[in-house]
Design a protein around this motif. Structure first.
Motif, PDB file in Angstrom:
ATOM      1  N   LEU A 230      15.829   0.214  11.751  1.00  0.00           N
ATOM      2  CA  LEU A 230      15.326   1.078  10.693  1.00  0.00           C
ATOM      3  C   LEU A 230      15.412   0.371   9.342  1.00  0.00           C
ATOM      4  O   LEU A 230      16.171  -0.580   9.169  1.00  0.00           O
ATOM      5  N   LYS A 231      14.642   0.860   8.385  1.00  0.00           N
ATOM      6  CA  LYS A 231      14.722   0.363   7.018  1.00  0.00           C
ATOM      7  C   LYS A 231      14.742   1.546   6.064  1.00  0.00           C
ATOM      8  O   LYS A 231      14.359   2.670   6.427  1.00  0.00           O
ATOM      9  N   VAL A 232      15.159   1.282   4.836  1.00  0.00           N
ATOM     10  CA  VAL A 232      15.265   2.347   3.840  1.00  0.00           C
ATOM     11  C   VAL A 232      14.028   2.401   2.954  1.00  0.00           C
ATOM     12  O   VAL A 232      13.691   3.456   2.422  1.00  0.00           O
ATOM     13  N   ASP A 233      13.332   1.294   2.781  1.00  0.00           N
ATOM     14  CA  ASP A 233      12.161   1.228   1.917  1.00  0.00           C
ATOM     15  C   ASP A 233      11.073   2.171   2.414  1.00  0.00           C
ATOM     16  O   ASP A 233      10.470   1.945   3.469  1.00  0.00           O
ATOM     17  N   LEU A 234      10.792   3.226   1.646  1.00  0.00           N
ATOM     18  CA  LEU A 234       9.779   4.202   2.033  1.00  0.00           C
ATOM     19  C   LEU A 234       8.398   3.885   1.445  1.00  0.00           C
ATOM     20  O   LEU A 234       7.463   4.670   1.602  1.00  0.00           O
ATOM     21  N   THR A 235       8.281   2.764   0.770  1.00  0.00           N
ATOM     22  CA  THR A 235       7.008   2.392   0.166  1.00  0.00           C
ATOM     23  C   THR A 235       5.917   2.250   1.224  1.00  0.00           C
ATOM     24  O   THR A 235       6.118   1.598   2.245  1.00  0.00           O
ATOM     25  N   GLU A 236       4.759   2.828   0.976  1.00  0.00           N
ATOM     26  CA  GLU A 236       3.601   2.634   1.848  1.00  0.00           C
ATOM     27  C   GLU A 236       2.862   1.391   1.367  1.00  0.00           C
ATOM     28  O   GLU A 236       1.911   1.452   0.585  1.00  0.00           O
ATOM     29  N   HIS A 237       3.338   0.227   1.820  1.00  0.00           N
ATOM     30  CA  HIS A 237       2.835  -1.040   1.307  1.00  0.00           C
ATOM     31  C   HIS A 237       1.338  -1.198   1.554  1.00  0.00           C
ATOM     32  O   HIS A 237       0.626  -1.764   0.719  1.00  0.00           O
ATOM     33  N   SER A 244      -4.044   0.985  -6.328  1.00  0.00           N
ATOM     34  CA  SER A 244      -4.302   0.131  -7.485  1.00  0.00           C
ATOM     35  C   SER A 244      -5.765   0.221  -7.902  1.00  0.00           C
ATOM     36  O   SER A 244      -6.087   0.348  -9.090  1.00  0.00           O
ATOM     37  N   SER A 245      -6.654   0.192  -6.918  1.00  0.00           N
ATOM     38  CA  SER A 245      -8.095   0.306  -7.219  1.00  0.00           C
ATOM     39  C   SER A 245      -8.412   1.662  -7.823  1.00  0.00           C
ATOM     40  O   SER A 245      -9.226   1.773  -8.754  1.00  0.00           O
ATOM     41  N   ALA A 246      -7.763   2.712  -7.295  1.00  0.00           N
ATOM     42  CA  ALA A 246      -8.011   4.055  -7.822  1.00  0.00           C
ATOM     43  C   ALA A 246      -7.584   4.156  -9.276  1.00  0.00           C
ATOM     44  O   ALA A 246      -8.307   4.707 -10.115  1.00  0.00           O
ATOM     45  N   PHE A 247      -6.416   3.596  -9.596  1.00  0.00           N
ATOM     46  CA  PHE A 247      -5.938   3.662 -10.973  1.00  0.00           C
ATOM     47  C   PHE A 247      -6.842   2.879 -11.911  1.00  0.00           C
ATOM     48  O   PHE A 247      -7.049   3.265 -13.059  1.00  0.00           O
ATOM     49  N   GLU A 248      -7.400   1.756 -11.424  1.00  0.00           N
ATOM     50  CA  GLU A 248      -8.328   0.993 -12.247  1.00  0.00           C
ATOM     51  C   GLU A 248      -9.593   1.796 -12.525  1.00  0.00           C
ATOM     52  O   GLU A 248     -10.129   1.782 -13.643  1.00  0.00           O
ATOM     53  N   ARG A 249     -10.070   2.529 -11.519  1.00  0.00           N
ATOM     54  CA  ARG A 249     -11.274   3.362 -11.719  1.00  0.00           C
ATOM     55  C   ARG A 249     -11.011   4.480 -12.704  1.00  0.00           C
ATOM     56  O   ARG A 249     -11.905   4.914 -13.424  1.00  0.00           O
ATOM     57  N   TRP A 250      -9.779   4.964 -12.709  1.00  0.00           N
ATOM     58  CA  TRP A 250      -9.459   6.062 -13.636  1.00  0.00           C
ATOM     59  C   TRP A 250      -9.163   5.547 -15.049  1.00  0.00           C
ATOM     60  O   TRP A 250      -8.879   6.344 -15.945  1.00  0.00           O
TER      61      TRP A 250
END
Length: 256
Positions: A230-237, A244-250
């Protein structure tokens, strides 16, 4: 070798007693466990009420808190030394798939991992403690192999282990698996108390949704001792680039 044992079923549970009896033959072992059953407490820490540590007649120490509380207190002052390994269990029932997010057994082991100590969460696949001594012997064998392979001196790791309720000679070899998935939990159960107020009980866990080959559910059906790192990192890599693309569009910008 020094081992800290905890659990979520409470310090008198058959699983933790069997685990202690097995591991004390190969290591210096101390038990710090919850006073009462703390199933499904995950990684919860008690922050707003005091915690007390007492010693039971069997030598185990117990805490009026969560599984993570027990390991946290042990590692930050109670023991006075750093153990080589934290083992949580043996839990009364499986912790597979999504169960690991809720499990107090996993939460106790994870607390050790967060302090940089290798840790193992151990559960039997069925409730009732049938053949719990055999499960404890399998854990003893696993820990001994890890010690001989110098894995206790490696970077900290966290393993989730589920063992079938079978005699020792019928438990199949350890099998490395990924976590499966469950369907949503069954509906909440409602009752009316003697004063006329409605009570709510969380429903049972849902059936397996992903029990395909390679999952812990699949290997469990075949009688294997199931091991999942198991790992603790919950990031959806995998979705970082999408976001990132969505934030650039916004046109998200820093304030001037």
């Amino acid at each position: 070798m020094k081992i800290l044992i905890s659990n979520d079923d409470g310090f008198r549970a058959e699983g933790i007693v069997a685990l202690y009896e097995a591991l004390k033959t190969i290591a210096e072992v101390e038990v710090v466990a919850p006073e009462h059953n703390n199933s499904a407490k995950s990684n919860a820490l008690t922050l707003h009420t005091p915690l007390y540590v007492n010693r039971a007649d069997n030598g185990f120490r117990y805490v009026n808190g969560t599984p993570a509380d027990c390991v946290h207190i042990a590692l930050t002052g109670l023991l006075g030394y750093r153990p080589d390994l934290v083992v949580s269990g043996i839990n009364n029932g499986a912790n597979m798939g999504d169960d690991t997010l809720y499990s107090g057994t996993v939460g106790a082991a994870m607390e050790g991992f967060l302090f940089g100590i290798p840790a193992i969460a151990v559960s039997q696949m069925e409730k009732g403690w049938a053949h719990v001594d055999a499960a404890a012997q399998k854990v003893k064998q696993l820990v001994a192999q890890m010690k001989s392979g110098d894995l206790l001196q490696a970077q900290p790791w966290l393993l989730n282990v589920n063992i079938p309720n079978l005699p020792l000679d019928q438990i199949r070899s350890p099998k490395l698996c990924r976590l499966g998935r469950r369907h949503a939990a069954e509906p909440v159960i409602t009752q009316v108390d003697p004063r006329g107020q409605t009570m709510y009980w969380i429903g049972n866990a849902g059936p397996a949704m992903d029990d395909s080959e390679g999952t812990d559910f699949h290997a469990a059906k075949l009688g294997h001792m199931v091991v999942t790192p198991l790992k603790v990192d919950l990031t959806e890599h995998q979705s970082l680039e999408v976001w990132s693309s969505a934030f650039e569009r916004w046109h998200v910008t820093e304030p001037s």
